[in-house]
Design a protein around this motif. Structure first.
Motif, PDB file in Angstrom:
ATOM      1  N   ALA A 101      -4.683  -6.166   2.708  1.00 20.33           N
ATOM      2  CA  ALA A 101      -3.804  -5.234   1.999  1.00 20.33           C
ATOM      3  C   ALA A 101      -4.330  -5.156   0.572  1.00 20.33           C
ATOM      4  O   ALA A 101      -4.099  -6.062  -0.232  1.00 20.33           O
ATOM      5  N   ALA A 102      -5.040  -4.083   0.256  1.00 23.68           N
ATOM      6  CA  ALA A 102      -5.837  -4.038  -0.970  1.00 23.68           C
ATOM      7  C   ALA A 102      -5.148  -3.373  -2.151  1.00 23.68           C
ATOM      8  O   ALA A 102      -5.439  -3.690  -3.305  1.00 23.68           O
ATOM      9  N   LYS A 103      -4.211  -2.432  -1.879  1.00 27.22           N
ATOM     10  CA  LYS A 103      -3.562  -1.708  -2.968  1.00 27.22           C
ATOM     11  C   LYS A 103      -2.085  -1.481  -2.659  1.00 27.22           C
ATOM     12  O   LYS A 103      -1.719  -1.218  -1.514  1.00 27.22           O
ATOM     13  N   LEU A 104      -1.266  -1.568  -3.706  1.00 29.02           N
ATOM     14  CA  LEU A 104       0.152  -1.245  -3.613  1.00 29.02           C
ATOM     15  C   LEU A 104       0.522  -0.355  -4.787  1.00 29.02           C
ATOM     16  O   LEU A 104       0.175  -0.658  -5.929  1.00 29.02           O
ATOM     17  N   MET A 105       1.236   0.739  -4.518  1.00 27.27           N
ATOM     18  CA  MET A 105       1.659   1.662  -5.568  1.00 27.27           C
ATOM     19  C   MET A 105       3.110   2.066  -5.324  1.00 27.27           C
ATOM     20  O   MET A 105       3.471   2.435  -4.206  1.00 27.27           O
ATOM     21  N   PHE A 106       3.929   1.989  -6.382  1.00 22.25           N
ATOM     22  CA  PHE A 106       5.335   2.368  -6.263  1.00 22.25           C
ATOM     23  C   PHE A 106       5.954   2.497  -7.649  1.00 22.25           C
ATOM     24  O   PHE A 106       5.388   2.049  -8.652  1.00 22.25           O
ATOM     25  N   LYS A 107       7.130   3.106  -7.682  1.00 27.93           N
ATOM     26  CA  LYS A 107       7.899   3.179  -8.920  1.00 27.93           C
ATOM     27  C   LYS A 107       8.831   1.987  -8.957  1.00 27.93           C
ATOM     28  O   LYS A 107       9.671   1.825  -8.071  1.00 27.93           O
ATOM     29  N   HIS A 144      14.667  -1.802  -0.269  1.00 27.17           N
ATOM     30  CA  HIS A 144      15.035  -0.398  -0.094  1.00 27.17           C
ATOM     31  C   HIS A 144      13.805   0.499  -0.226  1.00 27.17           C
ATOM     32  O   HIS A 144      13.632   1.457   0.550  1.00 27.17           O
ATOM     33  N   LEU A 145      12.938   0.196  -1.189  1.00 30.21           N
ATOM     34  CA  LEU A 145      11.714   0.973  -1.366  1.00 30.21           C
ATOM     35  C   LEU A 145      10.848   0.947  -0.109  1.00 30.21           C
ATOM     36  O   LEU A 145      10.341   1.977   0.342  1.00 30.21           O
ATOM     37  N   PHE A 146      10.666  -0.256   0.437  1.00 27.29           N
ATOM     38  CA  PHE A 146       9.835  -0.386   1.634  1.00 27.29           C
ATOM     39  C   PHE A 146      10.488   0.290   2.829  1.00 27.29           C
ATOM     40  O   PHE A 146       9.806   0.938   3.631  1.00 27.29           O
ATOM     41  N   ALA A 147      11.806   0.152   2.954  1.00 24.75           N
ATOM     42  CA  ALA A 147      12.516   0.770   4.071  1.00 24.75           C
ATOM     43  C   ALA A 147      12.423   2.292   4.018  1.00 24.75           C
ATOM     44  O   ALA A 147      12.339   2.956   5.062  1.00 24.75           O
ATOM     45  N   LYS A 148      12.439   2.843   2.814  1.00 26.11           N
ATOM     46  CA  LYS A 148      12.364   4.298   2.634  1.00 26.11           C
ATOM     47  C   LYS A 148      10.918   4.794   2.574  1.00 26.11           C
ATOM     48  O   LYS A 148      10.677   5.989   2.343  1.00 26.11           O
ATOM     49  N   ARG A 149       9.965   3.886   2.766  1.00 24.18           N
ATOM     50  CA  ARG A 149       8.534   4.219   2.742  1.00 24.18           C
ATOM     51  C   ARG A 149       8.118   4.826   1.412  1.00 24.18           C
ATOM     52  O   ARG A 149       7.324   5.783   1.353  1.00 24.18           O
ATOM     53  N   GLU A 150       8.654   4.261   0.338  1.00 28.10           N
ATOM     54  CA  GLU A 150       8.332   4.739  -0.998  1.00 28.10           C
ATOM     55  C   GLU A 150       7.301   3.849  -1.687  1.00 28.10           C
ATOM     56  O   GLU A 150       7.101   3.945  -2.887  1.00 28.10           O
ATOM     57  N   VAL A 151       6.682   2.981  -0.900  1.00 28.60           N
ATOM     58  CA  VAL A 151       5.588   2.157  -1.398  1.00 28.60           C
ATOM     59  C   VAL A 151       4.314   2.600  -0.686  1.00 28.60           C
ATOM     60  O   VAL A 151       4.243   2.593   0.546  1.00 28.60           O
ATOM     61  N   GLU A 152       3.319   3.022  -1.452  1.00 21.48           N
ATOM     62  CA  GLU A 152       2.038   3.412  -0.856  1.00 21.48           C
ATOM     63  C   GLU A 152       1.185   2.168  -0.680  1.00 21.48           C
ATOM     64  O   GLU A 152       0.952   1.410  -1.621  1.00 21.48           O
ATOM     65  N   LYS A 153       0.724   1.954   0.552  1.00 18.53           N
ATOM     66  CA  LYS A 153      -0.064   0.764   0.882  1.00 18.53           C
ATOM     67  C   LYS A 153      -1.437   1.182   1.397  1.00 18.53           C
ATOM     68  O   LYS A 153      -1.538   2.010   2.293  1.00 18.53           O
ATOM     69  N   ILE A 154      -2.469   0.608   0.817  1.00 14.82           N
ATOM     70  CA  ILE A 154      -3.837   0.885   1.230  1.00 14.82           C
ATOM     71  C   ILE A 154      -4.466  -0.417   1.721  1.00 14.82           C
ATOM     72  O   ILE A 154      -4.404  -1.442   1.039  1.00 14.82           O
ATOM     73  N   TYR A 155      -5.071  -0.352   2.889  1.00 17.64           N
ATOM     74  CA  TYR A 155      -5.709  -1.525   3.484  1.00 17.64           C
ATOM     75  C   TYR A 155      -7.216  -1.304   3.581  1.00 17.64           C
ATOM     76  O   TYR A 155      -7.682  -0.163   3.688  1.00 17.64           O
ATOM     77  N   ILE A 156      -7.944  -2.410   3.566  1.00 16.75           N
ATOM     78  CA  ILE A 156      -9.384  -2.387   3.783  1.00 16.75           C
ATOM     79  C   ILE A 156      -9.665  -3.171   5.062  1.00 16.75           C
ATOM     80  O   ILE A 156      -9.182  -4.306   5.225  1.00 16.75           O
ATOM     81  N   ALA A 157     -10.425  -2.589   5.974  1.00 14.53           N
ATOM     82  CA  ALA A 157     -10.764  -3.254   7.226  1.00 14.53           C
ATOM     83  C   ALA A 157     -12.258  -3.139   7.481  1.00 14.53           C
ATOM     84  O   ALA A 157     -12.891  -2.134   7.124  1.00 14.53           O
TER      85      ALA A 157
END
Length: 277
Positions: free
Chosen positions: A257-263, A163-176
């Motif tokens: 996928a370098a960072k993940l942030m969520f409640k 549900h968190l991912f579907a609602k885009r409530e997870v902040e994802k940071i990538y390194i390329a």
């Protein structure tokens, strides 16, 4: 029985007696040795559709003496090349009980297929925990990419995290890492992907010789979004065999996928996981 041009073999056989076992049935029907059938079972290439299941859905069956019922259907999807595949084991980043966080290496699949699941993150995580925990995949990461993935260990946690991912409530940071430099040090790409809105925020972190290290955050999660967006502005990721100039034998895709942030939906606490300092 269906044979394909790439040495793959598909077998379907009906169970006529509860005294039968899957190993012998499939060996007789396919002509393969029992050892090869056993390997295919262990690696998730043998499926069972039970007659009592009105929906007709199939599930992997892994034990050679699994209980069968009259009317059940067994399926073997045998591809020696897929079964021979090997990958680097994922590394545990954090064990939160209801779920765990992993550093997925290049080559590991987010999910298996009917041809096998031994190279999937879910099965590898179950193996790590000596098969004492179930795995539920709650988000995806390209096989060619590496980095952080969350795996749930019960249905409640899986539903909450999905549900968190579907609602885009997870902040994802990538390194390329790319060859050359961005057109601008910091930019947003909003080109639609497959007719759907897509937005990527890209920032240049460092420049070394003829390569640049980028930080990318995405507001949407379209398939291959970062790879397509960077390629679209003339900056394909190093090692990209689909959208760049890389070929087999070149360096692996330089996307992490370098960072993940969520409640956390279980504890209510803020969670932060990082593979970079």
């Amino acid at each position: 029985m269906i044979e394909t041009n790439d040495s793959s073999l598909e077998v379907q056989v009906g169970v006529t007696s509860s005294e039968q076992n899957p190993l012998e049935l499939l060996a007789d029907e396919s002509g393969l040795s029992k050892q090869k059938i056993k390997e295919a079972m262990t690696k998730g290439a043998v499926w069972l559709s039970q007659s009592k299941n009105k929906k007709g859905s199939a599930r992997p069956v892994r034990r050679k003496n699994s209980k069968l019922r009259e009317g059940d259907q067994l399926y073997l999807y045998y591809n020696p090349d897929i079964l021979a595949e090997k990958v680097t084991e994922p590394k545990l980043v954090a064990d939160e009980g209801d779920y765990s966080v992993w550093d997925k290496p290049y080559g590991v699949w987010a999910q298996g297929s009917k041809w096998g699941d031994h190279c999937s993150i879910g099965r590898l995580v179950e193996k790590y925990f000596d098969y004492n925990r179930q795995s539920y995949i709650v988000h995806r990461l390209d096989r060619a990419a590496s980095g952080l993935m969350i795996v749930a260990h019960n249905k409640k946690a899986a539903a909450a995290l999905s549900h968190l991912f579907a609602k885009r409530e997870v902040e994802k940071i990538y390194i390329a890492r790319i060859k050359g430099r961005l057109p601008e040090p910091e930019m947003t790409v909003s080109e639609a992907i497959d007719g759907k809105p897509a937005k990527s925020h890209i920032k240049e972190l460092t420049v070394e010789k003829d390569e640049s290290l980028l930080e990318v955050s995405i507001e949407t999660g379209r398939k291959h979004q970062i790879r397509k967006h960077l390629s679209g502005i003339g900056c394909p990721i190093i090692g990209d065999r689909l959208y760049g100039n890389a070929t087999e034998g070149d360096i692996d895709l330089q996307l992490k996928a370098a960072k993940l942030m969520f409640k956390c939906p279980i504890s209510g606490e803020n969670r932060y996981y990082s593979l970079v300092s």
